[in-house]
Design an enzyme around this catalytic site. Structure first.
Site, PDB file in Angstrom:
ATOM      1  N   GLU A  86      17.989  49.084 -46.961  1.00 23.80           N
ATOM      2  CA  GLU A  86      16.793  49.671 -47.694  1.00 23.80           C
ATOM      3  C   GLU A  86      17.202  50.595 -48.621  1.00 23.80           C
ATOM      4  O   GLU A  86      16.834  50.637 -49.843  1.00 23.80           O
ATOM      5  CB  GLU A  86      16.220  50.392 -46.732  1.00 23.80           C
ATOM      6  CG  GLU A  86      15.608  49.537 -45.509  1.00 23.80           C
ATOM      7  CD  GLU A  86      16.828  49.372 -44.391  1.00 23.80           C
ATOM      8  OE1 GLU A  86      16.210  49.144 -43.157  1.00 23.80           O
ATOM      9  OE2 GLU A  86      17.911  49.709 -44.521  1.00 23.80           O
ATOM     10  N   CYS A 112      15.228  52.700 -39.988  1.00 25.60           N
ATOM     11  CA  CYS A 112      15.672  53.970 -39.443  1.00 25.60           C
ATOM     12  C   CYS A 112      14.934  55.166 -40.085  1.00 25.60           C
ATOM     13  O   CYS A 112      14.323  55.123 -41.267  1.00 25.60           O
ATOM     14  CB  CYS A 112      16.981  54.076 -39.587  1.00 25.60           C
ATOM     15  SG  CYS A 112      17.702  54.583 -41.173  1.00 25.60           S
ATOM     16  N   CYS A 115      16.209  56.007 -43.484  1.00 26.82           N
ATOM     17  CA  CYS A 115      15.873  55.113 -44.555  1.00 26.82           C
ATOM     18  C   CYS A 115      14.374  55.431 -44.912  1.00 26.82           C
ATOM     19  O   CYS A 115      13.604  55.367 -45.924  1.00 26.82           O
ATOM     20  CB  CYS A 115      15.863  53.588 -44.310  1.00 26.82           C
ATOM     21  SG  CYS A 115      17.908  53.288 -44.590  1.00 26.82           S
TER      22      CYS A 115
END
Length: 159
Positions: A86, A112, A115
């Site tokens: 990402e 996560c 990110c």
């Protein structure tokens, strides 16, 4: 919170739901995930704006750090160096990430927390994810990420 006339709200009004474009960009993200040198986690991401790719990324070390097996096999060394798919897509897209849709193939969950903070800050207006079940050790982080997305009023579709 984003306002009712935010980019996300305008996008959702025009969004036709799961269709050929979601399949197309998730397919690109899946193919991109195959480029990951991480032996354990294959994740790919595609940022698209107006149905055009503006950024792509996969889990990998920063440019200039070789993908040496000794680093990839040492969990601590690997995690210290790894840039997530990402984030790589956002870095490649630059300002074009603002108002883009992020497609991620890897896990059927929100990205996560690390990110997610960058995704929100970059101005991504919608996230579409697909993949396997989240490993137990990451479930708490991914749940917190979902809370962050809700707080930012950033829509997430999980396939």
């Amino acid at each position: 919170m984003r306002s009712a006339d935010s980019k996300a709200a305008r996008f959702l009004e025009a969004y036709s739901g799961p269709g050929k474009w979601d399949r197309y960009f998730l397919g690109l993200a899946q193919r991109t995930a195959m480029m990951s040198k991480d032996p354990n986690t294959q994740v790919g991401a595609v940022l698209a704006r107006n149905r055009k790719v503006v950024g792509m990324g996969y889990n990998g070390f920063p440019a200039g750090i070789p993908d040496r097996p000794i680093l990839l096999e040492d969990r601590e060394a690997k995690l210290a160096r790894m840039i997530h798919a990402e984030m790589n897509a956002i870095l490649q897209a630059g300002r074009d990430a603002d108002g883009a849709v992020l497609y991620v193939y890897g896990f059927a969950a929100a990205p996560c927390t690390r990110c997610t903070a960058h995704i929100i800050q970059a101005g991504v207006c919608y996230i579409v994810v697909a993949g396997s079940e989240v490993p137990e050790r990451w479930k708490a982080d991914f749940a917190e990420s979902k809370k962050m997305l809700d707080e930012a009023d950033l829509p997430l579709t999980i396939y």
